[in-house]
Motif scaffolding. Structure first.
Motif, mmCIF file in Angstrom:
data_model
loop_
_atom_site.group_PDB
_atom_site.id
_atom_site.type_symbol
_atom_site.label_atom_id
_atom_site.label_comp_id
_atom_site.label_asym_id
_atom_site.label_seq_id
_atom_site.Cartn_x
_atom_site.Cartn_y
_atom_site.Cartn_z
ATOM 1 N N ALA A 144 21.543 -4.896 33.977
ATOM 2 C CA ALA A 144 22.056 -3.845 34.854
ATOM 3 C C ALA A 144 23.270 -3.158 34.239
ATOM 4 C CB ALA A 144 22.416 -4.444 36.216
ATOM 5 N N VAL A 145 24.217 -3.952 33.721
ATOM 6 C CA VAL A 145 25.406 -3.340 33.126
ATOM 7 C C VAL A 145 25.068 -2.682 31.784
ATOM 8 C CG1 VAL A 145 26.217 -5.429 31.919
ATOM 9 C CG2 VAL A 145 27.862 -3.693 32.643
ATOM 10 N N TRP B 117 23.498 0.619 32.639
ATOM 11 C CA TRP B 117 24.535 1.540 33.130
ATOM 12 C C TRP B 117 25.293 2.175 31.978
ATOM 13 C CZ3 TRP B 117 30.082 0.326 33.421
ATOM 14 C CH2 TRP B 117 30.814 1.315 34.078
ATOM 15 N N THR B 118 25.662 1.365 30.981
ATOM 16 C CA THR B 118 26.446 1.902 29.856
ATOM 17 C C THR B 118 25.614 2.822 28.971
ATOM 18 O OG1 THR B 118 25.980 -0.142 28.624
ATOM 19 C CG2 THR B 118 28.077 -0.003 29.774
ATOM 20 N N GLN C 175 30.973 -4.886 38.981
ATOM 21 C CA GLN C 175 30.291 -4.457 40.202
ATOM 22 C C GLN C 175 28.824 -4.120 39.928
ATOM 23 O OE1 GLN C 175 32.861 -1.209 41.295
ATOM 24 N NE2 GLN C 175 34.161 -2.491 42.613
ATOM 25 N N THR C 176 28.563 -3.529 38.757
ATOM 26 C CA THR C 176 27.191 -3.185 38.380
ATOM 27 C C THR C 176 26.351 -4.438 38.169
ATOM 28 O OG1 THR C 176 28.001 -1.177 37.296
ATOM 29 C CG2 THR C 176 25.770 -1.899 36.735
ATOM 30 N N SER D 2 34.124 -1.716 37.133
ATOM 31 C CA SER D 2 32.823 -1.099 37.448
ATOM 32 C C SER D 2 31.686 -1.878 36.816
ATOM 33 C CB SER D 2 32.798 0.352 36.954
ATOM 34 O OG SER D 2 33.777 1.110 37.605
ATOM 35 N N ALA D 3 31.933 -2.433 35.635
ATOM 36 C CA ALA D 3 30.902 -3.218 34.954
ATOM 37 C C ALA D 3 30.552 -4.467 35.766
ATOM 38 C CB ALA D 3 31.375 -3.612 33.558
ATOM 39 N N ALA E 41 25.511 -5.766 41.585
ATOM 40 C CA ALA E 41 24.517 -4.890 42.219
ATOM 41 C C ALA E 41 23.136 -5.058 41.584
ATOM 42 C CB ALA E 41 24.968 -3.433 42.113
ATOM 43 N N GLY E 42 23.116 -5.417 40.298
ATOM 44 C CA GLY E 42 21.846 -5.565 39.589
ATOM 45 C C GLY E 42 20.966 -6.672 40.140
#
Length: 424
Positions: free
Chosen positions: A284-285, A288-289, A44-45, A41-42, A48-49
């Motif tokens: 971005a990651v 997210w975290t 992918q983030t 997921s990281a 996406a960022g």
């Protein structure tokens, strides 16, 4: 506790000199590991960022600035500014400031201003009898207008992070940028009177017309770019491409850019843009975290335990951003601070557009202060003067720019009036 560890690791690693992208990645990775989140997921983030149409404008504006510098547009801009203000006491200091304001509308970058205009400005001021440290100081200080006056690369970054209108951000920066030029001009005037710096003769109407004619086509660049965005003719990304094509046409038509120069310019742009966009991906990651762990909310609650007044919270935001600007350039500082500052500002009713201008302006002041003021060091190298002497001369200008930051923070109309007038 997790919030304190994350923030401590963030600033600790940054202070010891680790590149900011790897700082963000290290802190995010440690949080992912401690929270047992999936690494897939990281990744992918991160992808996406940077999967954003608006972010394509970043390398385009970087390339446009480099083409403007390589095209030696600076001489034409400097001559035009001189025709308008060289007769004021301390003439070339005011020419310096106005030239930076005009060039900002083409490059959107403080570094491009300092590197491009710097050599022309310092050389002219020294030849006219100005002290070298003062000439370097006003050159560095005026370059700070670059990220505020539209178009602006940091504004593109903030618009992508905060999901706000880039057109409104561009318009929001116009009045603060003009105020920056005025305040710097007042400080330069006071110093020039005290030291009896020279004044140039007033330009004749013929000289004014000739200078305007030489600078006419470069002056259309911000009109095309900002006008196309504001009036909905093009997207910001399309406008950035127009800026690139227009800058290239100017350079080729003036014969100041040769085709053999293009590979070097494109390579420099690719490297610089790659670094910027890699940082965006790591942000971005990181965002997210910290959002998963509710760290921004924890920071808001912590701040409000000490200061419930919006005025005090605004003062804290300005102070933190000024401090962050001492150790980071505007883009990395913006990328790190936005996930924390945006929820905090929203909680006290500050418009995200106003916040964007506050953050970019306060971070940009760090470009002319030690220990990592890149514009300060660029101009010192160009002027061949001691950094310590220039830092001393910069102090009045730092005070003037800080006053503007406070005005922008506490008078929302300075940033919001023009976007609301033009765009509703």
């Amino acid at each position: 506790m997790t919030a304190l560890i994350a923030l401590g690791g963030l600033f600790g690693l940054a202070l010891v000199g680790m590149p900011i992208a790897f700082v963000l990645l290290a802190v995010a990775s440690s949080l992912i590991y401690s929270l047992n989140l999936p690494l897939k997921s990281a990744m992918q983030t991160m992808v996406a960022g940077v999967d954003s149409f608006i972010l394509i404008a970043v390398p385009c504006f970087v390339l446009a600035a480099k083409l403007m510098n390589a095209g030696q547009i600076t001489d034409r801009i400097f001559d035009l500014a001189g025709a308008f203000v060289r007769h004021i006491k301390g003439g070339l200091a005011h020419v310096n400031i106005l030239a930076s304001l005009i060039f900002s509308g083409m490059s959107g970058s403080a570094v491009a201003d300092a590197a491009g205009l710097g050599e022309v400005e310092v050389k002219a001021m020294r030849k006219a009898g100005f002290d070298a440290p003062f000439a370097a100081a006003i050159t560095a200080a005026s370059s700070v207008i670059g990220p505020i006056f539209p178009p602006s690369v940091p504004f593109v970054i903030f618009a992508g992070l905060a999901s706000v209108s880039l057109a409104k951000l561009f318009l929001a920066g116009a009045i603060p940028a003009i105020l920056m030029a005025l305040f710097l001009g007042v400080a330069a005037y006071i110093i020039s009177v005290r030291r009896n710096y020279p004044t140039e003769r007033r330009a004749t109407l013929r000289e004014l017309g000739r200078a305007f004619a030489r600078a006419f086509w470069p002056l259309l660049s911000p009109v095309f770019v900002v006008g196309a965005i504001v009036f909905g003719i093009t997207t910001p990304t399309e406008a950035a491409v127009i800026a690139v094509v227009y800058s290239l046409i100017l350079g080729l038509s003036y014969r100041t850019i040769r085709l053999k120069d293009l590979p070097r310019i494109l390579t420099e742009t690719a490297v610089e843009s790659g670094v910027l966009l890699f940082i965006v991906a790591t942000v971005a990651v990181f965002s997210w975290t910290i959002t998963f762990e509710r760290i921004p909310q924890t920071v808001i609650e912590f701040v409000f335990t000490f200061a419930e007044s919006p005025a005090v919270v605004l003062a804290l935001i300005v102070a933190v951003m000024l401090g962050l600007g001492l150790f980071m350039n505007p883009t990395p500082g913006l990328l790190i601070a936005t996930p924390f500052m945006l929820p905090l500002a929203t909680a006290i009713g500050v418009d995200p557009i106003q916040l964007g201008v506050i953050m970019v302006l306060t971070l940009a002041i760090g470009l002319i202060t030690p220990p990592i003021g890149i514009c300060l060091f660029i101009v010192c190298r160009v002027a061949r003067v001691d950094v310590g002497a220039v830092v001393k001369e910069c102090l009045p200008f730092v005070v003037a720019l800080t006053l503007i930051a406070l005005l922008v923070a506490y008078i929302p109309a300075l940033t919001l009036w023009l976007p609301n007038l033009v765009m509703g």
